[in-house]
Design a protein around this motif. Structure first.
Motif, PDB file in Angstrom:
ATOM      1  N   TYR A  99       0.852  -1.180   0.000  1.00 38.94           N
ATOM      2  CA  TYR A  99       0.000   0.000   0.000  1.00 38.94           C
ATOM      3  C   TYR A  99       0.892   1.235   0.000  1.00 38.94           C
ATOM      4  CZ  TYR A  99      -3.611  -3.351   1.202  1.00 38.94           C
ATOM      5  OH  TYR A  99      -4.465  -4.421   1.191  1.00 38.94           O
ATOM      6  N   TYR A 135      -1.336  -0.992  -4.270  1.00 39.52           N
ATOM      7  CA  TYR A 135      -2.492  -0.134  -4.012  1.00 39.52           C
ATOM      8  C   TYR A 135      -1.960   1.265  -3.753  1.00 39.52           C
ATOM      9  CZ  TYR A 135      -6.045  -3.783  -3.687  1.00 39.52           C
ATOM     10  OH  TYR A 135      -6.933  -4.779  -3.970  1.00 39.52           O
ATOM     11  N   GLN A 139      -6.588   2.362  -3.261  1.00 42.16           N
ATOM     12  CA  GLN A 139      -7.192   1.839  -4.491  1.00 42.16           C
ATOM     13  C   GLN A 139      -6.157   1.028  -5.271  1.00 42.16           C
ATOM     14  OE1 GLN A 139     -10.499   2.330  -5.222  1.00 42.16           O
ATOM     15  NE2 GLN A 139     -10.506   3.262  -3.190  1.00 42.16           N
ATOM     16  N   PRO A 140      -6.606  -0.009  -6.004  1.00 43.01           N
ATOM     17  CA  PRO A 140      -5.659  -0.783  -6.804  1.00 43.01           C
ATOM     18  C   PRO A 140      -4.971   0.113  -7.837  1.00 43.01           C
ATOM     19  CG  PRO A 140      -7.827  -1.830  -6.818  1.00 43.01           C
ATOM     20  CD  PRO A 140      -7.978  -0.501  -6.141  1.00 43.01           C
TER      21      PRO A 140
END
Length: 171
Positions: A99, A135, A139-140
């Motif tokens: 992330y 991510y 969000q991806p």
């Protein structure tokens, strides 16, 4: 007598060659990938990790990805603006999710792809990490507005050193 000397010389030469090849293989068990200063290709340096446990090794390699390379012309993939905020390792599936904060969004084009490749190729050397997903801001990471990049493996990134390849476009 000459044959004996020739035989001994050949044997010693063969022995030394075999030893030097083995030493090269044992020199470093991992590679840390960086981006060259022109943002045109991946480069790497050998690295001998201190940790063996999967999670501890993951943390160690993530730290190495922040550390400048010995060669000053190599750019570390993670820096002050491009940092991961957390990670999630799913051992059963051998999947790692990274992330990143807003800083990752500043990467574009070839620079972004090479940075991503350096991270994935470094981390997929860890036993228990076969695929990595990114991510950004929760969000991806997206290829296009509708299509996420998804899971990436080290083999998804082609290393081309400028030599000819045998690839052909099929219609």
């Amino acid at each position: 007598m000459k044959k004996l000397y020739l035989f001994l010389f050949s044997f010693i030469l063969l022995f030394l060659t075999a030893c030097s090849e083995q030493e090269v293989e044992l020199a470093s068990s991992h590679r840390i990938y960086y981006v060259n200063s022109n943002d045109t290709k991946l480069v790497s340096e050998g690295y001998e990790p201190k940790e063996e446990d999967t999670e501890a090794l993951l943390v160690e390699l993530l730290e190495r990805l922040k550390t400048p390379a010995e060669n000053i012309t190599y750019r570390a993939p993670l820096n002050e603006s491009v940092q991961f905020t957390e990670y999630k390792l799913e051992a059963e599936e051998e999947q790692l999710t990274l992330y990143f904060g807003e800083g990752y969004s500043t990467l574009t084009g070839v620079s972004e792809i090479l940075t991503r490749a350096a991270i994935v190729k470094t981390l997929c050397q860890i036993q228990g990490v076969e695929h990595v997903a990114f991510y950004v801001n929760g969000q991806p990471l997206m290829k296009t507005a509708e299509q996420p990049v998804g899971w990436m493996a080290a083999t998804d990134f082609l290393d081309n050193t400028g030599a000819e390849t045998n690839f052909a476009q099929v219609a």
